[in-house]
Scaffold this motif. Sequence first.
Motif, PDB file in Angstrom:
ATOM      1  N   THR A 123      -2.962   0.497 -10.198  1.00  0.00           N
ATOM      2  CA  THR A 123      -3.953   0.615  -9.011  1.00  0.00           C
ATOM      3  C   THR A 123      -4.217  -0.708  -8.245  1.00  0.00           C
ATOM      4  O   THR A 123      -4.239  -0.909  -7.108  1.00  0.00           O
TER       5      THR A 123
ATOM      6  N   TRP B  65      -3.269  -1.354  -4.559  1.00  0.00           N
ATOM      7  CA  TRP B  65      -4.287  -1.694  -3.532  1.00  0.00           C
ATOM      8  C   TRP B  65      -4.164  -3.082  -3.092  1.00  0.00           C
ATOM      9  O   TRP B  65      -4.224  -3.100  -1.694  1.00  0.00           O
TER      10      TRP B  65
ATOM     11  N   TYR C 157      -3.652  -3.444   0.933  1.00  0.00           N
ATOM     12  CA  TYR C 157      -4.907  -3.976   1.821  1.00  0.00           C
ATOM     13  C   TYR C 157      -5.021  -5.483   1.819  1.00  0.00           C
ATOM     14  O   TYR C 157      -5.582  -6.063   2.783  1.00  0.00           O
TER      15      TYR C 157
END
Lengths: 112, 154
Positions: free
Chosen positions: B34, B38, B42
């Motif tokens: 995760t 992520w 981002y």
Amino acid sequence: MDAQKVEMFLMANSKYFEAHQLPYIHEQLSKMDESRSLMLQTIEFRDPVTVLIVSILVGQFGVDRFLIGDTGLGFAKLFTCGGLGIWTIVDWFLIMGRTRETNFAKLMRLFY
Amino acid sequence: MKRTLQSSCASSIDDMKRNKLYTSFGFLLIAGYTWLLWNLKYSDMQENVTAHTICLFRRFTGIPCPSCGSTHALMALSQGRFTDAINYNPIGFVIGIAMLIIPIWIIADLLMKKESFYIVYRRLEQLLRKRWVAIPVILLIACNWIWNIYKFRY
């Protein structure tokens, strides 16, 4: 081991174990023969509070896990920056229970 | 009779330990993936790293820990940039390989109802406890840490 020695051991070492384990330890120690009572003194138990302090200060490096003997998890914690920081915080809550668990396991090895 | 009870107790304790281990690694892997995904989506890798760090040590002391920079290293690895990955943190390689192998291994174990990962893990742990293994590993990590501090001091 005679009753007096058992009582003394429990009084001195109750903090290393979970409360619900103490009656079982009492029973096993009473049944144990004298030859093993010397070995009892050689076992190194970890104080849960000391390990907690270590966990808060340098838990990120897995030192708390290394102290209890969870070598594999210690390295995993070290390599992942304290498990992305989350494991560090989680361990602040888990480590005392885990310390008592490993202390108990060390003691159990003596009986078997 | 007592022996059987003892050994069946021991094997169910072993089962519990194995399940705990697999669950712990499961959580670690999910969190790791995760975090990595992520970041890939981002974060801009040029941004000031200290502001976004998950390293509690670095937040509090400003000094990087031995595995700081491994997220960047993993991101570089996933994009095929191997030299960049080494420069960010060589530990990224270790983590990368682990993140690839461990999920497959654990799932294979669960499907085939075996515990090969658990057994190998225990053996590795015993190996790591020996001084002649633990000391060089710790020295390597210490060197990496010193390199990190040299790289990341602003």
